[in-house]
Scaffold this active site. Structure first.
Site, PDB file in Angstrom:
ATOM      1  N   CYS A  48      31.827  33.769  27.226  1.00 22.48           N
ATOM      2  CA  CYS A  48      31.129  33.959  25.948  1.00 22.48           C
ATOM      3  C   CYS A  48      29.618  33.787  26.133  1.00 22.48           C
ATOM      4  O   CYS A  48      29.167  32.739  26.574  1.00 22.48           O
ATOM      5  CB  CYS A  48      31.649  32.952  24.931  1.00 22.48           C
ATOM      6  SG  CYS A  48      30.751  32.972  23.382  1.00 22.48           S
ATOM      7  N   ASP A  76       1.563  10.326   3.553  1.00 26.73           N
ATOM      8  CA  ASP A  76       2.263  11.178   4.507  1.00 26.73           C
ATOM      9  C   ASP A  76       1.277  12.151   5.154  1.00 26.73           C
ATOM     10  O   ASP A  76       1.128  13.288   4.717  1.00 26.73           O
ATOM     11  CB  ASP A  76       3.383  11.931   3.795  1.00 26.73           C
ATOM     12  CG  ASP A  76       4.403  12.447   4.783  1.00 26.73           C
ATOM     13  OD1 ASP A  76       4.306  12.103   5.979  1.00 26.73           O
ATOM     14  OD2 ASP A  76       5.301  13.195   4.369  1.00 26.73           O
ATOM     15  N   LYS A 107       2.256   4.566   1.369  1.00 25.40           N
ATOM     16  CA  LYS A 107       2.346   5.099   2.726  1.00 25.40           C
ATOM     17  C   LYS A 107       2.049   6.596   2.654  1.00 25.40           C
ATOM     18  O   LYS A 107       2.902   7.392   2.241  1.00 25.40           O
ATOM     19  CB  LYS A 107       3.738   4.839   3.303  1.00 25.40           C
ATOM     20  CG  LYS A 107       3.872   5.207   4.753  1.00 25.40           C
ATOM     21  CD  LYS A 107       5.175   4.638   5.294  1.00 25.40           C
ATOM     22  CE  LYS A 107       5.416   4.954   6.751  1.00 25.40           C
ATOM     23  NZ  LYS A 107       5.168   6.319   7.153  1.00 25.40           N
ATOM     24  N   CYS A 137      31.613  36.630  21.009  1.00 22.25           N
ATOM     25  CA  CYS A 137      32.276  37.400  22.073  1.00 22.25           C
ATOM     26  C   CYS A 137      33.657  37.921  21.668  1.00 22.25           C
ATOM     27  O   CYS A 137      34.315  38.578  22.459  1.00 22.25           O
ATOM     28  CB  CYS A 137      32.385  36.560  23.343  1.00 22.25           C
ATOM     29  SG  CYS A 137      33.654  35.285  23.228  1.00 22.25           S
ATOM     30  N   CYS A 150      35.818  34.578  17.983  1.00 22.95           N
ATOM     31  CA  CYS A 150      34.451  34.089  18.152  1.00 22.95           C
ATOM     32  C   CYS A 150      33.461  35.128  17.614  1.00 22.95           C
ATOM     33  O   CYS A 150      33.554  36.304  17.959  1.00 22.95           O
ATOM     34  CB  CYS A 150      34.197  33.828  19.634  1.00 22.95           C
ATOM     35  SG  CYS A 150      32.459  33.551  20.006  1.00 22.95           S
ATOM     36  N   GLU A 163       0.848  -1.202   0.000  1.00 19.27           N
ATOM     37  CA  GLU A 163       0.000   0.000   0.000  1.00 19.27           C
ATOM     38  C   GLU A 163       0.878   1.244   0.000  1.00 19.27           C
ATOM     39  O   GLU A 163       1.982   1.218   0.540  1.00 19.27           O
ATOM     40  CB  GLU A 163      -0.864   0.027   1.277  1.00 19.27           C
ATOM     41  CG  GLU A 163      -1.819  -1.125   1.393  1.00 19.27           C
ATOM     42  CD  GLU A 163      -2.457  -1.217   2.783  1.00 19.27           C
ATOM     43  OE1 GLU A 163      -2.381  -0.244   3.561  1.00 19.27           O
ATOM     44  OE2 GLU A 163      -3.020  -2.284   3.078  1.00 19.27           O
ATOM     45  N   CYS A 212      35.600  28.395  20.799  1.00 19.46           N
ATOM     46  CA  CYS A 212      35.804  29.733  21.342  1.00 19.46           C
ATOM     47  C   CYS A 212      36.454  29.555  22.707  1.00 19.46           C
ATOM     48  O   CYS A 212      36.021  28.738  23.507  1.00 19.46           O
ATOM     49  CB  CYS A 212      34.463  30.442  21.472  1.00 19.46           C
ATOM     50  SG  CYS A 212      34.490  31.813  22.631  1.00 19.46           S
ATOM     51  N   TYR A 258      -7.004   2.197   5.925  1.00 17.81           N
ATOM     52  CA  TYR A 258      -6.231   1.022   5.537  1.00 17.81           C
ATOM     53  C   TYR A 258      -6.204  -0.079   6.582  1.00 17.81           C
ATOM     54  O   TYR A 258      -5.581  -1.106   6.370  1.00 17.81           O
ATOM     55  CB  TYR A 258      -4.791   1.418   5.195  1.00 17.81           C
ATOM     56  CG  TYR A 258      -4.149   2.280   6.267  1.00 17.81           C
ATOM     57  CD1 TYR A 258      -3.762   1.724   7.474  1.00 17.81           C
ATOM     58  CD2 TYR A 258      -3.948   3.636   6.070  1.00 17.81           C
ATOM     59  CE1 TYR A 258      -3.200   2.490   8.461  1.00 17.81           C
ATOM     60  CE2 TYR A 258      -3.382   4.423   7.060  1.00 17.81           C
ATOM     61  CZ  TYR A 258      -3.016   3.848   8.248  1.00 17.81           C
ATOM     62  OH  TYR A 258      -2.465   4.611   9.235  1.00 17.81           O
ATOM     63  N   LYS A 295      10.950   2.855   2.958  1.00 17.97           N
ATOM     64  CA  LYS A 295      11.083   4.314   2.878  1.00 17.97           C
ATOM     65  C   LYS A 295      11.780   4.676   1.584  1.00 17.97           C
ATOM     66  O   LYS A 295      12.822   4.096   1.256  1.00 17.97           O
ATOM     67  CB  LYS A 295      11.913   4.834   4.061  1.00 17.97           C
ATOM     68  CG  LYS A 295      11.207   4.698   5.396  1.00 17.97           C
ATOM     69  CD  LYS A 295      10.007   5.636   5.450  1.00 17.97           C
ATOM     70  CE  LYS A 295       9.534   5.896   6.850  1.00 17.97           C
ATOM     71  NZ  LYS A 295      10.125   6.974   7.558  1.00 17.97           N
TER      72      LYS A 295
HETATM   73  S1  IVH Z   1      -0.310   0.330   8.578  1.00 17.09           S
HETATM   74  C1  IVH Z   1       1.579  -0.540  13.070  1.00 17.09           C
HETATM   75  N1  IVH Z   1      -0.739   1.388   6.226  1.00 17.09           N
HETATM   76  O1  IVH Z   1       2.589   5.243   8.577  1.00 17.09           O
HETATM   77  C2  IVH Z   1       1.207   0.580  12.194  1.00 17.09           C
HETATM   78  N2  IVH Z   1       0.240   2.748   7.908  1.00 17.09           N
HETATM   79  O2  IVH Z   1       5.161   4.491  10.053  1.00 17.09           O
HETATM   80  C3  IVH Z   1       0.417   0.019  11.057  1.00 17.09           C
HETATM   81  N3  IVH Z   1       0.657   5.056   7.227  1.00 17.09           N
HETATM   82  O3  IVH Z   1       1.604   6.059  11.694  1.00 17.09           O
HETATM   83  C4  IVH Z   1       0.170   1.054  10.075  1.00 17.09           C
HETATM   84  N4  IVH Z   1      -0.123   4.859   5.182  1.00 17.09           N
HETATM   85  O4  IVH Z   1      -0.283   6.200  10.072  1.00 17.09           O
HETATM   86  C5  IVH Z   1      -0.262   1.590   7.469  1.00 17.09           C
HETATM   87  N5  IVH Z   1      -1.204   2.212   4.135  1.00 17.09           N
HETATM   88  C6  IVH Z   1      -0.746   2.408   5.361  1.00 17.09           C
HETATM   89  C7  IVH Z   1      -0.244   3.656   5.776  1.00 17.09           C
HETATM   90  C8  IVH Z   1       0.247   3.775   7.070  1.00 17.09           C
HETATM   91  C9  IVH Z   1       0.420   5.690   6.059  1.00 17.09           C
HETATM   92  C10 IVH Z   1       1.261   5.661   8.422  1.00 17.09           C
HETATM   93  C11 IVH Z   1       0.589   5.229   9.686  1.00 17.09           C
HETATM   94  C12 IVH Z   1       1.683   5.065  10.707  1.00 17.09           C
HETATM   95  C13 IVH Z   1       2.915   5.265   9.933  1.00 17.09           C
HETATM   96  C14 IVH Z   1       3.846   4.140  10.283  1.00 17.09           C
END
Ligand code: IVH
Length: 676
Positions: free
Chosen positions: A433, A118, A116, A413, A410, A114, A428, A225, A316
């Site tokens: 200072c 932000d 993620k 001072c 510095c 899925e 320094c 989700y 990430k």
């Molecule tokens: S599952 C145990 N699914 O990412 C946590 N999290 O780093 C299980 N987030 O704070 C989370 N999209 O709010 C899950 N498709 C997704 C997500 C998701 C964004 C966020 C979530 C959590 C953070 C985890």
């Protein structure tokens, strides 16, 4: 009294409005015009006004928010919200795959991948299909009740589209689209208001509003989700994550359309690569991919480590890189007098926020990277990490660039600057200072040190600049009259600060040792030193041999302590602190004979506490007669939960063990100490 006919009309209007709301906000496929929608809404509003007995909390008229709240109410989550462990490359993902296959004893594993999102996590509760409560994540154990704010988000159903009996807990991510974020910032700029750094901050700032009308005026959206819990006699919990997503979709939640079932980790990796390339095309920001074992039974069986579920991982995205220009290089002075060069950049957007400075660490770093003032540089920022200069693009040089040299005086001072041979850092040498002094006092007052609430950097700057304090000990002779005349202080804040300062005199020795800011002596070492030497005077009279005989203390630490104790200015400071009445001995931790206030009690700690380390909390408990234990059982008296707690928390809930949050724990300790 409303007739049956009115009742039916109200029901019909609500169903109709909910349907069109869903078509517009979730499906993005409206079937009627805004004017027609408004007409239906007005009719419903006037019927509800005429017949208040027909009012209902899940009516579409209830989205706009009533009166502002005075404060957020705390909500204890029925299931703690854990974090995810992170993976950064293919290797990490394959390792994750191998690990869970091994744990599960399976050869194949299918996953759901899925996006993620932000944004901000929200946890929603529905009872018999009606939305009853919304909460922020908070520290994972307790969040804030934001029910009124959640109601203003049009894509979130107030009533589910199917009959869903029993209690349902779902989680999702509230976010702001990039376009809406830019719009909002443009409007704020015109109004002379401060700008949000990125869509995530804008979403957070909009959602955590005591006045839900403000939330309503911002365009927030949410993807769901996670079906955390569905309980009740007729509940039919899904078997897989994919099915859970399908349920959420059928019930009317907005579910991200890009989620995918992957038959093996290679498909997951492919998915991650694809989104690394195309993420910028999305109308909202994502910071990675979440990968979940599809089988929910397996997710349950594999459980969680202290912080994160075993069957999920977040991939990430690699740090984003952008180019910009170094306008100039400034130098700042820290607590130990260290001079740190800082690149002032032409502001650029990277990884969701605007960056205009980057640390350059020290002279050697600048030399190695060959950074000059005026250079075009590549900078990188991953998530919340401080931006760094990756490299110089030498091809862009015009010949106008200037080399950087560390100042010999510095910048604060004007005292001389000296770089010890073999050290990377220039310092320094001025002991008076103001920059160093400020930093030392800020450190002294900080949470892990003397923990003087209300004495943050801004106040310290003010006190030093006004010449009211010249060292840490002067804090203890501050008078009401000294503070009240300053522009930041009123009667209440003055009294509060004076109280906090006075209270810090009773801090345990370990905090004082740490607060002095002796080089290389962190909080943990300070605690060990306090336990061993039991008084500040003994510590400062210790020989090098005695110091290094402690397993945690090496040559550098010993040298630094001895050097500190010898320095005349420090001796003066220590004497001033003594006269101020600070505790120089370990009275707090001294063990006495006989029963203590908490004798016979068992405590278990989970998650990280803000005001103590785990071992400090355990030490405190022992001192008061309690027994800190490592696992929860029926005989546990209390479970103390900090941020991001582990599975102990769920176990305690199951066993009915009393749970304390950090504040409650502190109150209990305080009371026990008074009895001691
Ligand atoms: S599952 C145990 N699914 O990412 C946590 N999290 O780093 C299980 N987030 O704070 C989370 N999209 O709010 C899950 N498709 C997704 C997500 C998701 C964004 C966020 C979530 C959590 C953070 C985890």
């Amino acid at each position: 009294m409303a007739t049956d006919q009115v009742r039916k009309r109200v029901e019909w209007l609500r169903a109709e409005l909910n349907k069109h709301n869903y078509l517009y906000y979730v499906q993005d496929a409206p079937e009627i015009s805004d004017a027609e929608y408004d007409e239906l809404m007005r009719e419903l509003q006037s019927l509800e006004e005429a017949y208040p007995e027909l009012m209902s909390v899940d009516s579409p008229t209830q989205r706009v928010g009533g009166r502002p709240a005075a404060e957020f109410v705390t909500v204890i989550h029925a299931r703690p919200l854990l974090s995810l462990s992170n993976g950064y490359n293919e290797k990490d993902l394959r390792e994750f795959d191998r690990r869970i296959k091994r744990l599960a004893g399976m050869e194949d594993m299918d996953y759901v991948a899925e996006l993620k999102i932000d944004g901000l996590t929200v946890a929603l509760t529905y009872e018999d299909g009606v939305f009853v409560q919304g909460a922020t994540r908070g520290d994972g154990v307790q969040g804030e009740d934001i029910t009124a704010n959640i109601k203003t988000i049009r894509s979130i159903p107030l009533r589910l589209q199917r009959v869903v009996p029993g209690r349902l807990l779902v989680r999702g991510e509230v976010y702001m689209k990039k376009e809406d974020f830019e719009d909002l910032n443009r409007r704020r700029e015109t109004a002379g208001e401060s700008l949000f750094a990125n869509p995530r901050n804008a979403a957070a700032g909009s959602l955590r509003q005591l006045d839900a009308k403000i939330t309503a005026s911002r365009r927030l959206d949410a993807f769901f989700y996670d079906l955390v819990l569905w309980e009740g006699a007729e509940a039919i919990p899904p078997a897989s994550q994919w099915q859970a997503l399908e349920n959420l979709r059928l019930w009317g939640f907005k579910v991200n359309p890009h989620s995918r079932v992957c038959q093996d980790i290679e498909e997951v990796i492919e998915f991650c690569h694809q989104w690394t390339e195309t993420r910028d095309e999305l109308p909202y920001e994502i910071d990675g991919i979440v990968i979940k074992a599809n089988s929910l039974r397996l997710q349950e069986e594999l459980g969680a480590t202290a912080k994160a579920p075993r069957a999920k991982i977040a991939y990430k995205f690699p740090a984003q890189e952008v180019t910009t220009t170094v306008r100039t290089i400034e130098v700042s002075v820290g607590r130990t007098g260290a001079l740190t060069p800082l690149a002032i950049l032409d502001p650029v957007r990277v990884a969701g926020s605007t960056v205009s400075r980057a640390t350059l660490h020290n002279e050697d770093y600048i030399r190695e990277k060959e950074i000059m003032i005026g250079d075009t540089v590549v900078i990188r920022k991953a998530g919340d990490v401080i931006p760094e200069v990756v490299r110089v693009i030498k091809e862009r040089r015009t010949g106008q660039e200037q080399p950087f040299t560390m100042p010999i005086h510095c910048p604060v001072c004007r005292a001389s600057v000296y770089r010890e041979p073999g050290e990377a850092v220039a310092r320094c040498q001025g002991s008076a200072c103001p920059a160093q002094l400020k930093e030392r006092i800020i450190h002294f007052a900080s949470r892990d040190a003397m923990n003087i609430e209300g004495l943050g950097p801004a106040i310290v700057n003010l006190l030093v600049e006004e010449g009211i304090i010249k060292d840490q000990a002067d804090l203890y002779s501050l008078q009401y009259e000294d503070l009240i005349r300053l522009k930041r202080f009123g009667d209440k804040s003055t009294k509060k600060l004076l109280q906090a300062i006075a209270a810090s005199k009773g801090n345990p020795l370990s905090r004082l040792i740490f607060a002095l800011g002796i080089r290389h002596v962190g909080a943990e070492i300070a605690r060990k030193l306090a336990l061993h030497f039991r008084s500040l005077d003994t510590l400062f009279h210790a020989s090098r041999e005695e110091l290094v005989s402690l397993p945690e203390v090496g040559e550098a630490i010993a040298e630094s302590i001895i050097h500190y104790a010898r320095e005349e200015q420090n001796r003066v400071l220590i004497e001033k602190l003594r006269r101020a009445g600070l505790d120089f001995t370990m009275t707090h931790q001294e063990t006495e004979q006989g029963t203590k206030p908490l004798t016979g009690m068992t405590f278990v700690l989970t998650g990280s506490l803000k005001s103590f380390t785990r071992s400090e909390a355990e030490e405190l408990l022992r001192e008061l007669g309690a027994r800190p234990a490592s696992s929860v059982s029926k005989s546990t008296n209390y479970l103390v939960v900090g941020a991001d707690p582990g599975s102990k928390y769920e176990k305690a809930l199951k066993l009915g063990v009393q749970v304390l949050n950090e504040e409650q724990f502190q109150a209990l300790i305080k009371k026990a100490r008074e009895e001691n």
